[in-house]
Design an enzyme around this catalytic site. Structure first.
Site, PDB file in Angstrom:
ATOM      1  N   PHE A   1       0.870  -1.170   0.000  1.00 48.77           N
ATOM      2  CA  PHE A   1       0.000   0.000   0.000  1.00 48.77           C
ATOM      3  C   PHE A   1       0.909   1.222   0.000  1.00 48.77           C
ATOM      4  O   PHE A   1       1.720   1.384   0.913  1.00 48.77           O
ATOM      5  CB  PHE A   1      -0.845  -0.072   1.269  1.00 48.77           C
ATOM      6  CG  PHE A   1      -1.864   1.014   1.459  1.00 48.77           C
ATOM      7  CD1 PHE A   1      -3.128   0.896   0.913  1.00 48.77           C
ATOM      8  CD2 PHE A   1      -1.580   2.133   2.230  1.00 48.77           C
ATOM      9  CE1 PHE A   1      -4.097   1.865   1.130  1.00 48.77           C
ATOM     10  CE2 PHE A   1      -2.542   3.112   2.452  1.00 48.77           C
ATOM     11  CZ  PHE A   1      -3.801   2.972   1.888  1.00 48.77           C
TER      12      PHE A   1
ATOM     13  N   LEU B   1       1.072   5.126   0.039  1.00 52.11           N
ATOM     14  CA  LEU B   1       0.461   6.446   0.191  1.00 52.11           C
ATOM     15  C   LEU B   1       1.474   7.459   0.732  1.00 52.11           C
ATOM     16  O   LEU B   1       1.649   8.531   0.168  1.00 52.11           O
ATOM     17  CB  LEU B   1      -0.758   6.343   1.127  1.00 52.11           C
ATOM     18  CG  LEU B   1      -1.453   7.650   1.496  1.00 52.11           C
ATOM     19  CD1 LEU B   1      -2.034   8.337   0.275  1.00 52.11           C
ATOM     20  CD2 LEU B   1      -2.591   7.390   2.488  1.00 52.11           C
TER      21      LEU B   1
ATOM     22  N   GLU C   1       4.433   9.857   1.791  1.00 53.87           N
ATOM     23  CA  GLU C   1       5.543  10.491   1.076  1.00 53.87           C
ATOM     24  C   GLU C   1       6.314  11.374   2.058  1.00 53.87           C
ATOM     25  O   GLU C   1       5.783  11.760   3.096  1.00 53.87           O
ATOM     26  CB  GLU C   1       5.008  11.346  -0.076  1.00 53.87           C
ATOM     27  CG  GLU C   1       4.310  10.516  -1.121  1.00 53.87           C
ATOM     28  CD  GLU C   1       3.787  11.349  -2.282  1.00 53.87           C
ATOM     29  OE1 GLU C   1       4.173  12.532  -2.379  1.00 53.87           O
ATOM     30  OE2 GLU C   1       3.011  10.809  -3.062  1.00 53.87           O
TER      31      GLU C   1
ATOM     32  N   GLY D   1       2.249  15.927   4.923  1.00 52.24           N
ATOM     33  CA  GLY D   1       2.020  16.197   6.334  1.00 52.24           C
ATOM     34  C   GLY D   1       0.662  15.701   6.750  1.00 52.24           C
ATOM     35  O   GLY D   1       0.235  14.633   6.334  1.00 52.24           O
TER      36      GLY D   1
ATOM     37  N   TRP E   1       8.634   4.431   3.495  1.00 51.08           N
ATOM     38  CA  TRP E   1       8.159   3.530   4.546  1.00 51.08           C
ATOM     39  C   TRP E   1       7.092   2.578   4.035  1.00 51.08           C
ATOM     40  O   TRP E   1       6.071   2.360   4.680  1.00 51.08           O
ATOM     41  CB  TRP E   1       7.608   4.333   5.734  1.00 51.08           C
ATOM     42  CG  TRP E   1       8.636   5.174   6.400  1.00 51.08           C
ATOM     43  CD1 TRP E   1       9.972   4.949   6.460  1.00 51.08           C
ATOM     44  CD2 TRP E   1       8.416   6.402   7.102  1.00 51.08           C
ATOM     45  NE1 TRP E   1      10.598   5.945   7.155  1.00 51.08           N
ATOM     46  CE2 TRP E   1       9.666   6.846   7.565  1.00 51.08           C
ATOM     47  CE3 TRP E   1       7.277   7.144   7.395  1.00 51.08           C
ATOM     48  CZ2 TRP E   1       9.812   8.013   8.302  1.00 51.08           C
ATOM     49  CZ3 TRP E   1       7.418   8.304   8.119  1.00 51.08           C
ATOM     50  CH2 TRP E   1       8.666   8.741   8.572  1.00 51.08           C
TER      51      TRP E   1
ATOM     52  N   GLU F   1      -0.692   3.266  11.194  1.00 58.45           N
ATOM     53  CA  GLU F   1      -2.126   3.111  10.937  1.00 58.45           C
ATOM     54  C   GLU F   1      -2.961   4.094  11.757  1.00 58.45           C
ATOM     55  O   GLU F   1      -4.025   3.749  12.261  1.00 58.45           O
ATOM     56  CB  GLU F   1      -2.576   1.672  11.233  1.00 58.45           C
ATOM     57  CG  GLU F   1      -2.038   0.671  10.260  1.00 58.45           C
ATOM     58  CD  GLU F   1      -3.041   0.348   9.163  1.00 58.45           C
ATOM     59  OE1 GLU F   1      -2.600   0.038   8.071  1.00 58.45           O
ATOM     60  OE2 GLU F   1      -4.252   0.438   9.393  1.00 58.45           O
TER      61      GLU F   1
ATOM     62  N   ASN G   1      -1.800   7.136  17.710  1.00 52.89           N
ATOM     63  CA  ASN G   1      -2.837   7.146  18.739  1.00 52.89           C
ATOM     64  C   ASN G   1      -3.260   8.548  19.160  1.00 52.89           C
ATOM     65  O   ASN G   1      -4.429   8.791  19.446  1.00 52.89           O
ATOM     66  CB  ASN G   1      -2.364   6.353  19.960  1.00 52.89           C
ATOM     67  CG  ASN G   1      -2.350   4.857  19.673  1.00 52.89           C
ATOM     68  OD1 ASN G   1      -2.545   4.445  18.531  1.00 52.89           O
ATOM     69  ND2 ASN G   1      -2.139   4.063  20.703  1.00 52.89           N
TER      70      ASN G   1
ATOM     71  N   GLN H   1      -7.129  20.760  22.472  1.00 53.53           N
ATOM     72  CA  GLN H   1      -6.560  19.406  22.544  1.00 53.53           C
ATOM     73  C   GLN H   1      -6.503  18.876  23.976  1.00 53.53           C
ATOM     74  O   GLN H   1      -6.657  17.685  24.199  1.00 53.53           O
ATOM     75  CB  GLN H   1      -5.161  19.389  21.916  1.00 53.53           C
ATOM     76  CG  GLN H   1      -5.203  19.746  20.442  1.00 53.53           C
ATOM     77  CD  GLN H   1      -4.011  19.221  19.677  1.00 53.53           C
ATOM     78  OE1 GLN H   1      -3.009  18.815  20.267  1.00 53.53           O
ATOM     79  NE2 GLN H   1      -4.118  19.233  18.367  1.00 53.53           N
TER      80      GLN H   1
END
Lengths: 255, 613
Positions: free
Chosen positions: B183, B185, B187, B191, B218, B430, B433, B520
């Site tokens: 996969f 995606l 780069e 960002g 990666w 993925e 967190n 945040q």
């Protein structure tokens, strides 16, 4: 050569066996089961013979309760062409003896004209090691027990190597024959997912035990099943003379 | 999978930022009204202080006997192969998993678990897949990443969005492991905004090819994959005739020519997994290899990542079981101060902590996979919670396992330090967190905000809202009926926390309005409370299921559930109180800001050393 292979559903070898509180047997509910490892070896050998074109058809057989169908489907996934499930209830399955299994195998062999029966040398649950020799007796066929190598000997014979104390015993048996597989005969293949899926389409025949007219009345009665005795903790002694004194005290060494 | 280093989070963040913008825009343009939509998701509704339990109770696991049997048949060969064929220690040392090993697992069917049998796959559902991922995770997380990068994201796009022709062409080879997928995606300069992807694909003059140029970093399986799902900018014609760059997804074969892979990256863990740069140089992609519609690559990526996300908690569940087994083996044999470790209260507590963390994670994994199996579409927040909770629980469990082992735990031979190193990435890739927490809190808050706006414009208006806030909301929960009688005390506390959660979020929304996106400090705490609440609901559901089905461990599960929910609800209460204390937070946040600013402004620590040297 048409080969019938017996496969038994047993508590998985990796499971820690627990005895039922009422001492009537071992706990089997909610416990991982699998195909008896020696039966896996017997099956693998039959499938290999088919791949070498020495066998024409491999049929897996199991005598047991409803869940025995699982090991038969595993057998189909590992290369058996067909499967036969001789059905008993779970309660009856718990009381089956080698003699009953051999009787049922005999009926199937006679009905469907097999040229060889491959069995594991023993099942890892009851360790009887009786089914193969009893079956050979019932069929009046030669037997090749504890096989570690199976080769074609030509002219309707097979050459079988057996591991015995102190060496190897090589015998020639006339087909039809009964074989029991030992540990080092081969390394069974894995059931792969694609083959498991394909196996779902292979035929699995169910035969209730009563249709075979095999009497499965138990001939033995289990009085009690108990855990092996727990090993007592040992003690330390300071030196050799203390050890010798202890051994004398316990009566292991003459005073 | 490593390639998706915080990628999905990045996407998610972009998405909620984009959504928030559109919501804000809608608010500014008076005539357009914000449409508040009802959601069936437990977590979404949590933000409104409502307990909508259809996706949580009863525990949705529902495997047929045949599915169970098939799964059972493949489990023991899989475990045997993970011990006998795969060598986890060697993979870690050599930073490689030999192709011959992968080929053997391919034969087993582990590379096409979800692909239908017609396309040479194993035809499993998500729950069966989760069990497989769990087993792999217990033995070799690096191997798990190779598997996941291949089928959970690598070719997942073809499975989900591919045309019949694309499926026929690619899936048989990929499902059987004759070919591998990756996969692509991430780069170097991409960002938080996935639309900043620079790799470009432009249609050739004759309209038969897209010409692809650019570089990815990666990329898991990047060194040996034959098929890539690549995301690139394509100029898309707008309605007004102008063109605008939009992201599109493509199926790219190494065989097309023009693909080069970099060397294996040196990593902290999951070393057996292959991670490289991948470059595309004037590569010609046939137009029929466009995946999904032109310009809709973002949607394709989201769909893939959301759909594959449950694999991570499943693998983490397996890793936790491995750590717990090692711990039990150790504490039941090791003697110190004349006693076995298992007799010390602190050790017992550590063990039970591990067990309860495992229980919560496992309960969420199979709730998630079962909900996906029954066709539920809205599970993005639940999946995000599963990923965050699982990766952190696994880390904590492994860390405690090492602690209980003492010096032995630090030794490579014990086999726990590798697991800890391998697990570290699971909190990052993925969807990092931290970013997923914001995604959970802001997506939920936005949902609640729309309802709030609608409510405020209705009868009673803001005063009505204020009243309902003071009097405390009714969650409308049916815990009394769906939770086992023996767990009602836990359910009651859970219900209280759901109400408090709703009130807290409502308070924050009223106070900060759309400025909530920058809060945040509060949002992280809201997300933490959501994680505690959803996992508690999952735990109560699972324990009720076990009790109802007279599971052999029903009583054990009841105790674990009670223990877990008690702790989780205390945490939730603390997080919510913390998030809701406005004045106090303002000064705390100001302090944090000023301290951070000072150090960053100085380009390093401004602390004077106590010895002044």
């Amino acid at each position: 050569m048409k080969i019938l292979v017996g496969v038994k559903r047993v508590v998985d070898y990796a499971v820690k066996i627990r005895v039922k509180p009422d001492r009537s047997g071992v706990v089997t509910e909610g416990v991982q089961h699998s195909m008896n490892p020696f039966d896996e070896i017997a099956l693998e050998e039959a499938v290999k013979l088919k791949e070498k074109k020495l066998a024409t058809e491999v049929v897996a057989f199991s005598l047991g309760g409803p869940k025995s169908a699982e090991v038969l489907r595993t057998a189909l996934a590992k290369g058996a062409d067909k499967a036969v499930h001789v059905q008993v209830t779970d309660a009856e399955a718990g009381k089956l003896e080698s003699f009953h299994v051999a009787k049922a195998l005999q009926k199937i062999v006679e009905q469907e004209k097999f040229d060889a029966v491959f069995l594991g040398k023993q099942a890892i649950d009851d360790d009887s090691s009786q089914t193969a020799p009893i079956l050979a007796g019932l069929l009046e066929w030669p037997q090749a027990l504890y096989a570690s190598k199976v080769e074609d000997a030509g002219a309707g014979h097979m050459k079988v190597t057996r591991e015995i104390d102190g060496g190897l015993d090589t015998i020639k048996v006339k087909v039809p024959f009964v074989l029991s597989a030992d540990l080092r005969l081969n390394e069974p293949r894995y059931a792969t997912l694609p083959n498991i899926m394909k196996a779902k389409k292979k035929p699995l025949k169910n035969i209730p035990i009563k249709d075979l007219n095999v009497d499965i009345t138990p001939q033995t009665e289990t009085l009690e099943v108990t855990e092996p005795p727990v090993r007592q903790a040992g003690g330390f002694v300071d030196d050799v003379s203390a050890l010798v004194a202890k051994l004398k005290e316990k009566g292991f060494v003459k005073a | 999978m490593l390639s998706t280093l915080s990628k999905s989070a990045r996407l998610n963040q972009t998405r909620f930022i984009r959504l928030s913008h559109s919501a804000a825009a809608a608010k500014d343009a008076k005539p357009k009204k914000v449409a508040a939509v009802d959601s069936p998701s437990f977590v979404m509704n949590l933000f409104r202080g409502k307990a909508v339990t259809d996706q949580v109770f009863p525990y949705p696991l529902n495997m047929t006997d045949e599915q169970k049997e098939t799964l059972g048949m493949v489990m023991s060969p899989l475990e045997k192969m993970l011990v006998e064929v795969n060598d986890v220690v060697k993979n870690d040392e050599t930073s490689d998993i030999p192709r011959a090993v992968l080929d053997q697992f391919a034969e087993l069917g582990t590379f096409g678990v979800l692909v239908p049998p017609e396309l040479e796959g194993s035809g499993f559902n998500n729950s069966q897949m989760a069990r497989v991922a769990e087993i792999v995770g217990a033995y070799d997380l690096g191997f798990g990443v190779v598997m996941g990068a291949h089928q959970s994201i690598g070719y997942k796009g073809i499975l989900l969005e591919g045309t019949d022709a694309q499926k026929q062409k690619y899936l048989p080879d990929l499902a059987t492991g004759r070919k591998f997928a990756a996969f692509a995606l991430t780069e170097p300069t991409t960002g938080s905004d996935a639309s900043s992807v620079r790799t470009r694909a432009e249609l050739s003059a004759d309209g038969k090819h897209y010409v692809l140029n650019g570089g990815k970093i990666w990329i898991s399986n990047g060194g040996f994959a034959d098929v890539f799902t690549v995301f690139a900018q394509t100029p898309v014609k707008q309605a007004d005739g102008s063109t605008k760059d939009k992201m599109s997804a493509f199926i790219v074969e190494r065989a097309f020519g023009g693909v080069t892979s970099g060397p294996q990256e040196k990593k902290m863990g999951i070393k057996g997994s292959n991670t490289t740069e991948v470059h595309f140089d004037n590569l010609k992609i046939p137009v029929e290899n466009l995946l999904g519609k032109e310009g809709e690559g973002f949607k394709v990526a989201m769909n893939i990542l959301n759909n594959g996300r449950f694999g991570i908690p499943a693998a983490c569940t397996g890793a936790m079981k491995h750590c717990i087994q090692k711990t039990v083996d150790h504490i039941t044999t090791r003697v110190q101060f004349g006693k076995k470790l298992q007799e010390f209260g602190n050790i017992q507590e550590k063990l039970v902590e591990m067990i309860s963390k495992l229980y919560a994670t496992e309960s969420i994994v199979y709730m998630l996979s079962s909900n996906m199996d029954r066709g539920i579409k809205e599970y993005q927040l639940e999946a995000a919670i599963g990923k965050v909770l699982a990766s952190e629980n696994a880390w904590l469990v492994c860390d405690d396992a090492i602690q209980v082992h003492g010096g032995m735990g630090f030794m490579r031979e014990t086999g726990l330090e590798r697991v800890l190193r391998d697990l570290r990435i699971f909190r990052i890739f993925e969807g990092a967190n931290d970013v997923l927490r914001l995604f959970i809190a802001l997506t939920g808050a936005q949902h609640a905000g729309k309802h709030l706006a609608e409510q405020a414009s209705g009868v009673g208006g803001l005063i009505g809202l204020a009243v309902s806030r003071v009097t405390g909301g009714n969650t409308g929960s049916n815990f009394g009926q769906v939770v086992d009688a023996s767990l009602q005390d836990s359910a009651k506390v859970l219900d209280q926390q759901i109400a408090l959660f709703g009130q807290t979020v409502q308070g924050l929304l009223m106070k900060h309005k759309k400025g909530i996106i920058d809060r945040q400090y509060e949002m992280h705490r809201v997300a933490d409370a959501a994680i505690n609440i959803y996992s508690s609901a999952a735990v109560l559901s699972r324990a009720t299921y076990a009790i109802k089905n007279k599971s052999s461990s029903a009583d054990f599960e009841r105790k674990v559930a009670t223990y877990y929910v008690d702790k989780a609800m205390k945490s939730s209460n603390r997080f919510l109180k913390d998030a809701g204390s406005g004045v106090e937070n303002a000064s705390k946040v100001a302090t944090i800001e000023s301290l951070a600013k000072e150090v960053c402004g100085n380009g390093g620590l401004t602390l004077q050393h106590p010895v002044e040297l």
